[in-house]
Design an enzyme around this catalytic site. Structure first.
Site: not given
Length: 262
Positions: A140-142
């Site tokens: 999710v942090k990418g």
């Protein structure tokens, strides 16, 4: 950097663009290259580096940096002029052939047309333990301020992590009913990334019939994006790929383009 010359006399009326390396002044042909030789650092080693550069077509070649990097190895940086030219008209690359969608647009298309969550399984296969690439796309942090595929509410993401065997990947894809399998390969010694990819694609073709196989996608800094057919995969992503590009491709390949062909 480079200088570009247009050739109006190119056959067929096509403009021929010639690129020449740029260093200090436009069109001077200057380049900088680095390499390692398996020799201890001394004057003879520096001479060998210049000789190698000359044989590479760099003339005159100037040695600008030399440093021992271990027992019996030396790293070199050479600067000099080459006479080689590149015709931009003959350069072959894989252009993006799908629209770049926002996360909201991806979610909307998946929800409206697929009517279920799109299942994605990712991993680093073989002995590759470098998860930075697969994590940048999936977590999710990418990367660089762009969130990974876990952020997309209509995508179900399974990240298997590092050093996953091909049989384990196939079984996980089957268990998760994967629509797509993403494989990251950073280790390239002895073309390990190519061997692993071929093994992976062959295993999926043996384990699943054509209509039931997930989309096979590989990525890494050393892949040639034109080798999809040779490696038996559906898409190859190179360095600089963003999660948004991957998500947009998944929608294009699995939903939009599939519907258009139906």
């Amino acid at each position: 950097m480079s200088a570009v010359q247009a050739d109006p006399a190119a056959p067929g009326g096509a403009e021929k663009k010639i690129v020449r390396p740029y260093g200090d002044t436009t069109g001077d042909g200057m380049v900088q290259v680095s390499f390692t030789l398996p020799v201890p650092h001394d004057k003879r080693a520096e001479g060998a580096a210049v000789q190698l550069a000359n044989r590479m077509g760099i003339d005159p070649a100037m040695l600008v940096h030399a440093k021992p990097i271990g027992d019996g190895f030396t790293f070199f940086v050479v600067y000099g002029r080459v006479n080689h030219l590149v015709d931009l008209a003959t350069v072959q690359v894989v252009e993006r052939d799908f629209p770049l969608l926002s996360a909201k647009e991806v979610n909307a298309v998946v929800k409206q047309r697929l009517r279920r969550k799109l299942s994605v399984v990712g991993a680093c296969i073989g002995t590759d333990a470098h998860t930075v690439g697969i994590d940048a796309i999936l977590n999710v942090k990418g990367i660089a301020g762009e969130k990974g595929l876990e952020y997309y509410r209509e995508l179900k993401v399974t990240n298997l992590g590092a050093q996953v065997s091909v049989p384990e990947l196939v079984e996980a894809a089957r268990a998760e009913k994967a629509d797509a399998v993403l494989v990251s390969q950073v280790v390239t010694q002895r073309d390990a990334h190519l061997h692993n990819t071929r093994e992976m694609s062959a295993a999926f073709r043996e384990a699943m019939p054509a209509g039931k196989r997930p989309l096979l996608i590989v990525g890494g800094p050393r892949f040639d994006e034109t080798m999809t057919d040779e490696l038996g995969v559906d898409r190859i992503f190179g360095r600089g790929t963003t999660p948004g590009e991957v998500a947009s491709y998944l929608v294009h390949a699995l939903i939009t383009n599939k519907k258009a062909k139906a």
